[in-house]
Design a protein around this motif. Structure first.
Motif, mmCIF file in Angstrom:
data_model
loop_
_atom_site.group_PDB
_atom_site.id
_atom_site.type_symbol
_atom_site.label_atom_id
_atom_site.label_comp_id
_atom_site.label_asym_id
_atom_site.label_seq_id
_atom_site.Cartn_x
_atom_site.Cartn_y
_atom_site.Cartn_z
ATOM 1 N N VAL A 14 22.081 71.552 30.716
ATOM 2 C CA VAL A 14 21.073 70.539 30.380
ATOM 3 C C VAL A 14 19.895 70.710 31.338
ATOM 4 C CG1 VAL A 14 20.602 68.060 30.210
ATOM 5 C CG2 VAL A 14 22.875 68.956 29.644
ATOM 6 N N PRO A 15 18.701 70.936 30.811
ATOM 7 C CA PRO A 15 17.568 71.065 31.725
ATOM 8 C C PRO A 15 17.113 69.689 32.231
ATOM 9 C CG PRO A 15 16.803 71.226 29.469
ATOM 10 C CD PRO A 15 18.302 71.047 29.410
ATOM 11 N N ARG A 16 16.334 69.709 33.289
ATOM 12 C CA ARG A 16 15.757 68.464 33.805
ATOM 13 C C ARG A 16 14.891 67.839 32.717
ATOM 14 N NH1 ARG A 16 13.798 66.566 39.270
ATOM 15 N NH2 ARG A 16 11.688 65.771 38.997
ATOM 16 N N GLN A 17 15.139 66.563 32.456
ATOM 17 C CA GLN A 17 14.430 65.888 31.374
ATOM 18 C C GLN A 17 13.017 65.510 31.793
ATOM 19 O OE1 GLN A 17 15.932 65.614 28.223
ATOM 20 N NE2 GLN A 17 17.203 67.064 29.376
ATOM 21 N N LYS A 18 12.075 65.882 30.954
ATOM 22 C CA LYS A 18 10.659 65.604 31.241
ATOM 23 C C LYS A 18 10.370 64.118 31.133
ATOM 24 C CE LYS A 18 8.025 69.738 30.485
ATOM 25 N NZ LYS A 18 8.878 70.712 29.757
ATOM 26 N N MET A 19 9.391 63.672 31.928
ATOM 27 C CA MET A 19 8.955 62.281 31.861
ATOM 28 C C MET A 19 7.953 62.135 30.712
ATOM 29 S SD MET A 19 8.862 59.233 32.951
ATOM 30 C CE MET A 19 9.004 58.528 34.581
ATOM 31 N N PRO A 20 8.235 61.267 29.749
ATOM 32 C CA PRO A 20 7.234 61.047 28.692
ATOM 33 C C PRO A 20 5.953 60.456 29.303
ATOM 34 C CG PRO A 20 9.348 60.029 28.153
ATOM 35 C CD PRO A 20 9.423 60.424 29.583
ATOM 36 N N GLU A 21 4.832 60.988 28.874
ATOM 37 C CA GLU A 21 3.564 60.543 29.458
ATOM 38 C C GLU A 21 2.544 60.268 28.376
ATOM 39 O OE1 GLU A 21 2.624 63.872 31.861
ATOM 40 O OE2 GLU A 21 3.832 63.209 33.566
ATOM 41 N N GLN A 22 1.556 59.453 28.722
ATOM 42 C CA GLN A 22 0.410 59.267 27.826
ATOM 43 C C GLN A 22 -0.338 60.588 27.735
ATOM 44 O OE1 GLN A 22 -2.798 56.285 27.653
ATOM 45 N NE2 GLN A 22 -1.785 55.448 29.442
ATOM 46 N N ASN A 23 -0.859 60.887 26.572
ATOM 47 C CA ASN A 23 -1.674 62.073 26.371
ATOM 48 C C ASN A 23 -2.867 62.088 27.358
ATOM 49 O OD1 ASN A 23 -4.138 63.234 25.358
ATOM 50 N ND2 ASN A 23 -3.053 63.649 23.458
ATOM 51 N N PRO A 24 -3.093 63.230 28.034
ATOM 52 C CA PRO A 24 -4.125 63.267 29.078
ATOM 53 C C PRO A 24 -5.521 62.889 28.589
ATOM 54 C CG PRO A 24 -2.973 65.380 28.945
ATOM 55 C CD PRO A 24 -2.395 64.508 27.891
ATOM 56 N N ASP A 41 18.508 57.734 25.932
ATOM 57 C CA ASP A 41 19.020 59.090 25.710
ATOM 58 C C ASP A 41 18.618 60.025 26.837
ATOM 59 O OD1 ASP A 41 20.023 58.129 23.401
ATOM 60 O OD2 ASP A 41 18.497 59.014 22.080
ATOM 61 N N LEU A 42 17.350 59.980 27.184
ATOM 62 C CA LEU A 42 16.858 60.844 28.271
ATOM 63 C C LEU A 42 17.579 60.521 29.573
ATOM 64 C CD1 LEU A 42 12.993 60.859 27.618
ATOM 65 C CD2 LEU A 42 14.591 62.748 27.283
ATOM 66 N N ALA A 43 17.770 59.225 29.828
ATOM 67 C CA ALA A 43 18.414 58.807 31.070
ATOM 68 C C ALA A 43 19.859 59.315 31.128
ATOM 69 C CB ALA A 43 18.374 57.289 31.200
ATOM 70 N N LEU A 44 20.569 59.205 29.988
ATOM 71 C CA LEU A 44 21.961 59.665 29.967
ATOM 72 C C LEU A 44 22.037 61.179 30.179
ATOM 73 C CD1 LEU A 44 23.626 57.541 27.163
ATOM 74 C CD2 LEU A 44 24.135 57.510 29.627
ATOM 75 N N MET A 74 27.003 55.071 37.591
ATOM 76 C CA MET A 74 26.980 53.855 36.784
ATOM 77 C C MET A 74 26.064 54.023 35.576
ATOM 78 S SD MET A 74 27.014 51.271 39.988
ATOM 79 C CE MET A 74 27.928 49.786 39.662
ATOM 80 N N VAL A 75 24.995 54.796 35.724
ATOM 81 C CA VAL A 75 24.131 55.087 34.567
ATOM 82 C C VAL A 75 24.941 55.865 33.543
ATOM 83 C CG1 VAL A 75 22.065 56.313 33.768
ATOM 84 C CG2 VAL A 75 22.023 55.104 35.968
ATOM 85 N N LYS A 76 25.672 56.869 34.013
ATOM 86 C CA LYS A 76 26.516 57.680 33.123
ATOM 87 C C LYS A 76 27.493 56.798 32.365
ATOM 88 C CE LYS A 76 26.915 61.977 35.704
ATOM 89 N NZ LYS A 76 27.858 62.847 36.404
ATOM 90 N N ALA A 77 28.036 55.805 33.069
ATOM 91 C CA ALA A 77 29.033 54.919 32.463
ATOM 92 C C ALA A 77 28.382 53.836 31.606
ATOM 93 C CB ALA A 77 29.885 54.292 33.564
ATOM 94 N N GLY A 78 27.068 53.809 31.591
ATOM 95 C CA GLY A 78 26.365 52.836 30.755
ATOM 96 C C GLY A 78 26.159 51.477 31.410
ATOM 97 N N ASP A 79 26.536 51.359 32.678
ATOM 98 C CA ASP A 79 26.381 50.074 33.377
ATOM 99 C C ASP A 79 25.050 50.055 34.132
ATOM 100 O OD1 ASP A 79 26.608 47.716 34.729
ATOM 101 O OD2 ASP A 79 28.214 48.397 36.079
#
Lengths: 474, 286
Positions: A14-24, A41-44, A74-79
């Motif tokens: 799994v590659p490092r997930q990009k941060m969604p950003e506003q269009n420049p 989804d990205l966080a998981l 805890m993020v992985k576990a959904g808490d």
């Protein structure tokens, strides 16, 4: 049966997930937040990249020692709510830290995932932000359990990241806390300096509100050193301890001719007008700021990037950062430089200002610049910029923003008895405890270290709080 | 906090208000100022404290209507509150027994001159006050100043009251007469302070002026209030507001004060078009 089927399928990395950003292109004209934050989804996916090291080195990179593997698990576990409490044990301002910490040089620089060859480290900062934002929106707003009041009371000078962290740590130990802020709004550099598009004011307000609900008392428009001194707080108000976190608010100028022309700002003034005073709303808000067409920013730090990007959003046609070394030596975070470039900020490198040229009405109209080249490394390890003889040129501009750093603001140190300062005017304090040379007085953040980062100030606030708790035997 | 307890119009476009601010009243020393905001979206403007009453917990502000904020302040009524008042700010006036102190006040500058005059008088100085305005109707606080001065000379540019002429001519007259002068304190419009310094420079008289540069935070954090004194850049808010008049670059100050002339007009027009506030002490409207 083929060879391929015989081998167990290799687990896809799994590659490092990009941060969604506003269009420049869009964001260069608005003040909304640039980074939009992970979704679930990205966080998981990102959390799944954490190796849950037995001896987590990432924690060693965190100035406030957040239990990183625990909260990620805890993020992985959904808490997510549990994860937010886990972070808050060490960091009372996670929504802020998740946004403005230079994680790439702290926790993430120590991440084992990143250390193993070609992979990028786990995006700890983005996860922290996601968890803290989630808890702020979906949490039940419960406060941590507070102990019985101890009867002790502490005064905190300045409501910036150091002071707020201190306040959070002490109130949780049953200490009565009063925070004194010179400006009309709480948060210090978080509200006057860091722009809305990097750190929305509403987030700072929410974090402050939580401290207020926990019982922290805030006094705005209260300039320690003028209306009262630190000695007054100790003697007259009978505070058991005082923490000075007044920041490095005294802008440096270059001392070149033309620096007092109209249209020349310190980054502090420019950003204060644009952020705290909402000059971008003028005339709906009363404070104006010169909306330059051609803006030049001197300096290469995060503040220079903030000033340049704010200028673009105020409507400048051309914004140029003038820096005397090269891209490689820029002290700003890589992410900030990248964002600035994406939005259209130009970089004029290996160039140093000699003079600001003015017209007869006293307005800046241009610059005299000196072309530089890199020489031998200096004491900081960076190659020293040297002037190329005779390579002097001019450049047109109407607004100049000086973002070359801050000195210690002398207001508190000079009005406090027996408080030692160093030759730069910074308060001398033990780096481990924040204790100053004056009894019952602690200090931390930029007033001690000189201009640094939000998280280092938070770290200093935390260390001083621990030292106070130890001193008070709580 | 910051409630207006009394308010009156003391001249054309000039207002005086007594405001509840106990902590500021207690800490305030002559020469210091406050920074206020009228509303949530208001700008921060500095105003020198014209008087205070520690027992009643009040400060007195005097202002002239020049921009959107000061016009708005004139529409504020007794019982209304300021959003914020921050102070005291700035370095207090150095007050001691100098001997004979001349206070020169022009126009609205008489208001900040008053607490300094009071302090100098209380310190045992022989105080001669020279108060001037363009015309009689624009003279303010003359009776207040009279009470704390040993001598008071009033002048008007058009001769409608007192000496016909400028305050600088009155001052020059005293110097020519051989009056012993140990210190001159001059507060007023920048051209007036510049003219006073031209007179005192020739006579080699120590001269203190109080400057009014544009400010934002007022604690030395932003540098908006840069002034040049003796060729050195200083911050009006923390190093001042009072400086050695003989060293001040007044021309630079005037240029810097004009920095937001354009936006100020826009804001003022915006204010004129927005009906707001009470008009009871505000004849004619903005």
């Amino acid at each position: 049966m083929s060879d391929q089927e015989a081998k167990p399928a290799k687990k896809p990395k799994v590659p490092r997930q990009k941060m969604p950003e506003q269009n420049p292109i869009e964001r260069a004209h608005n003040f909304y937040e640039v980074a939009l934050g992970y979704d679930n989804d990205l966080a998981l996916l990102e959390a799944s990249r954490c190796l849950q090291c037995k001896k987590p080195s990432c924690m060693k990179g965190c100035p406030v020692e957040v239990d990183i593997p625990d909260f990620v698990a805890m993020v992985k576990a959904g808490d997510l709510i549990g994860a937010s409490w886990k972070i808050k044990e060490k960091n009372s301002l996670p929504r802020i830290a998740g946004r403005v910490c230079p994680q790439e040089s702290q926790c993430e620089s120590k991440c084992v995932v990143g250390a193993k060859g070609k992979n990028e480290p786990c995006a700890i900062g983005r996860l922290e932000r996601y968890v803290a934002d989630y808890a702020a929106i979906h949490g039940d707003g419960k406060l941590p359990e507070l102990p019985k009041p101890t009867g002790l009371k502490v005064g905190i000078v300045g409501s910036g990241p150091a002071g707020l962290t201190m306040a959070g740590a002490l109130i949780k130990k049953g200490v009565a806390v009063t925070v004194f802020e010179a400006l009309h709004e709480l948060g210090g550099v978080l509200v006057y300096g860091i722009p809305e598009f990097r750190l929305p004011k509403a987030i700072v307000r929410a974090e402050v509100e939580e401290l207020r609900r926990m019982g922290v008392e805030f006094k705005t428009n209260w300039v320690i050193g003028r209306i009262e001194t630190v000695d007054d707080l100790l003697e007259k108000r009978k505070f058991d301890g005082v923490f000075i976190g007044s920041g490095a608010g005294a802008p440096l100028f270059l001392r070149i001719p033309g620096e007092n022309l109209n249209g020349v700002y310190s980054a502090n003034e420019f950003l204060t007008r644009a952020n705290l005073m909402k000059a971008y709303m003028f005339p709906e808000a009363d404070t104006p700021v010169a909306k330059g067409r051609r803006v030049v920013v001197f300096g290469g730090g995060n503040v220079a990037m903030d000033a340049a990007r704010t200028s673009l959003r105020l409507g400048a046609q051309e914004v140029t950062i003038v820096y005397r070394r090269t891209m490689a030596e820029l002290p700003a975070r890589a992410e900030e430089v990248h964002h600035a470039e994406e939005e259209g900020v130009k970089f004029e490198l290996l160039s140093a200002p000699l003079e600001i040229i003015g017209n007869e009405t006293g307005w800046a109209v241009g610059l005299k610049l000196q072309k530089m080249q890199l020489g031998e490394p200096d004491a900081s390890g960076r190659r020293r910029p040297e002037a190329i003889p005779g390579a002097i040129y001019e450049k047109e501009c109407d607004t100049v923003i000086v973002a070359i750093g801050n000195a210690a603001n002398p207001l508190v140190p000079t009005t406090t008895k027996n408080l030692e300062t160093n030759k730069w005017g910074n308060i001398v304090a033990d780096p481990e405890t924040g204790k100053t040379t004056k009894d019952r007085v602690w200090a931390g953040g930029d007033i001690v270290t000189g201009a640094a980062t939000v998280i280092l100030a938070m770290g200093a606030g935390r260390k001083a709080a621990l030292s106070m708790i130890d001193t008070f035997k709580l | 906090m910051f409630e207006i307890l009394e308010k009156e119009r003391i001249g054309p476009g000039v207002n005086r208000a007594v405001i509840s601010a106990p902590a500021i009243a207690e800490a305030h020393r002559p020469g210091q100022f406050i920074i206020l905001r009228t509303t949530e979206n208001g700008e921060r403007i500095p105003l020198t404290v014209a008087d205070k009453d520690v027992e009643k917990g009040t400060i007195t502000l005097v202002w002239q209507e020049v921009g959107a904020t000061t016009y708005y302040m004139s529409t504020m009524c007794v019982g209304e509150k300021f959003q914020d008042i921050c102070g005291p700010l700035g370095t207090p006036t150095h007050i001691e027994k100098f001997g004979t102190v001349i206070g020169v006040g022009g126009g609205i500058g008489v208001a900040p001159l008053y607490p300094i005059t009071k302090g100098m008088h209380a310190a045992g100085n022989h105080v001669i006050s020279i108060i001037g305005a363009r015309t009689e109707g624009l003279l303010i606080m003359t009776e207040d100043i009279r009470k704390v001065s040993d001598e008071l000379i009033i002048s008007t540019d058009d001769g409608s009251f007192g000496v016909h002429g400028f305050v600088t001519q009155v001052l020059q007259g005293l110097i020519d007469k051989g009056q012993q002068i140990d210190l001159v304190v001059a507060i007023g419009p920048v051209p007036m302070m510049k003219a006073v310094v031209n007179v005192t420079k020739k006579a080699n008289l120590p001269t203190v002026v109080s400057l009014n540069p544009i400010m934002v935070d007022g604690t030395g954090m932003c540098g908006a209030c840069r002034v040049e004194v003796g060729g050195k850049t200083m911050f009006g808010c923390v190093d001042g507001p009072e400086f050695d008049g003989l060293q001040v670059d007044f021309d630079l100050l005037m240029k810097r004060l004009a920095m937001y002339k354009g936006p100020e007009l826009i804001a003022l027009n915006n204010f004129r078009e927005t009906p707001r506030g009470c008009q009871c002490t505000f004849p004619g409207g903005a």
